[in-house]
Design an enzyme around this catalytic site. Structure first.
Site, short mmCIF file in Angstrom:
data_model
loop_
_atom_site.label_atom_id
_atom_site.label_comp_id
_atom_site.label_asym_id
_atom_site.label_seq_id
_atom_site.Cartn_x
_atom_site.Cartn_y
_atom_site.Cartn_z
N ARG A 143 6.50 14.79 14.07
CA ARG A 143 5.47 15.98 13.61
C ARG A 143 5.58 17.14 14.59
O ARG A 143 4.50 18.36 13.72
CB ARG A 143 3.54 15.05 14.03
N ARG A 200 -7.18 4.20 16.38
CA ARG A 200 -6.48 3.21 16.32
C ARG A 200 -7.10 1.83 16.90
O ARG A 200 -6.28 1.17 16.87
CB ARG A 200 -5.08 3.12 16.27
N HIS A 238 1.42 4.74 21.04
CA HIS A 238 1.20 6.35 19.97
C HIS A 238 0.25 5.95 19.24
O HIS A 238 -0.99 5.49 18.34
CB HIS A 238 1.67 5.26 18.48
N GLY A 256 0.86 -1.03 0.21
CA GLY A 256 0.01 0.41 -0.15
C GLY A 256 0.89 0.41 -0.23
O GLY A 256 2.04 0.44 -0.21
N VAL A 298 1.81 3.08 2.63
CA VAL A 298 3.54 3.46 3.50
C VAL A 298 4.56 1.88 2.87
O VAL A 298 5.53 2.48 2.84
CB VAL A 298 2.82 2.69 4.70
N GLY A 299 3.77 1.20 2.25
CA GLY A 299 4.78 -0.26 2.13
C GLY A 299 5.70 0.46 0.74
O GLY A 299 6.89 0.17 1.08
#
Length: 310
Positions: A150, A87, A174, A9, A11-12
């Site tokens: 961030r 999450r 996280h 995807g 990110v990968g």
């Protein structure tokens, strides 16, 4: 050096491409369950080599046999967050995916270092470690590098200064319970509290906590991937080149900060052996309380997940 990235995807694939560009591995495998996707993306990456001036061999596959003898495995596989989804909502769905992926990895690679990116990050790192049977030093979650980036970017934006001059330390899970530690946040060595009002810092801290959700809400579909991928590459680079970088990562604590057996983000030294040292920095009581509260949330979720597995 052979590196495998599980999940093709956003990110990968972005992680794989940046790893290839930096030539951190002679061989890089991009694996996904969807036929054609990793093959197409890997070929596209490989064909950019002559122009990008890298010689990394990039291969796409649906077969875990192609990951054999990987030195490092990055797990990005999992369902993405959707608007309004925390999450923790992803917990049971992604735990099954990470457990399956880790089991298949270990069938073909004896002693890899595993970097987990799948959310909920801290809990999925626990799942991967539990399934892998690897020493805890070799299973690491990518969290604090991204969260700190961030926070640094928001401070640089606020002051109109170079992000390279901003250092920050974000501890904890996280998620919404992460702990940006203001006392260790500086701009060219100057404490950020000397430059920005306490009220405004509090607003930037809150924006950091909800930074992932902010991007999800903008995108409508999918979640952040450029900053997460860049954060993974920073970790992998420190491992591959044995740079001994001190980075905030999700690791299993052994009594540090009054936390035992829980994966949570703290500063560590990353080298060729994975986590080579965990730093227990001095925290104000309020920050320590928040860190322990953050760890408790992770621990409770892990126990709930373990109980559901019988």
């Amino acid at each position: 050096m052979k590196i495998t990235v599980i999940g093709a995807g956003n990110v990968g694939a972005t992680t794989a491409f940046r790893l290839a560009e930096k030539q951190l591995a002679r061989e890089l495998v991009l694996l996904d369950v969807v036929e054609g996707i990793p093959q197409g993306k890997a070929l596209d990456m490989y064909e950019s080599g002559p122009v990008g001036l890298f010689d990394t061999k990039v291969t796409g596959s649906n077969d875990y046999a192609d990951t054999a003898n990987s030195d490092i495995v990055v797990i990005t596989a999992g369902l993405p967050r959707k608007p309004g989804m925390t999450r923790e909502d992803l917990l049971s769905m992604n735990a099954g995916i990470v457990r399956e992926v880790t089991g298949r990895i270990m069938e073909h690679s004896k002693n890899p270092i595993i970097v987990v990116v799948s959310n909920p990050l801290d809990i999925m790192t626990h799942v991967a470690w539990q399934k892998s049977g690897l020493p805890k030093e070799r299973v690491i979650g990518m969290a604090g590098v991204l969260d700190s980036a961030r926070f640094r970017s928001f401070i640089a934006m606020e002051l109109g200064v170079s992000m390279q001059d901003v250092t920050a330390c974000v501890l904890g899970g996280h998620g919404d319970a992460m702990v940006p530690v203001v006392k260790y946040t500086t701009v060219a060595g100057i404490p950020v509290a000397d430059l920005i009002s306490a009220e405004r810092i509090a607003e930037l801290v809150e924006r950091t906590r909800t930074g992932g959700a902010e991007i999800v809400n903008h995108l409508k579909q999918g979640s952040a991937f450029y900053a997460p991928a860049t954060s993974v590459v920073e970790m992998v680079e420190s491992i591959v080149l044995d740079r001994k970088r001190v980075l905030t990562c999700a690791v299993s604590l052994d009594g540090q900060y009054g936390i035992d057996g829980t994966f949570v983000g703290v500063p560590v030294k990353l080298g060729k052996n994975g986590v080579e040292h965990i730093y227990e920095i001095k925290l104000d009581q309020s920050d320590l309380d928040l860190l322990q509260k953050s760890a408790k949330i992770v621990d409770e979720n892990c126990k709930m997940l373990d109980a559901s597995q019988g």
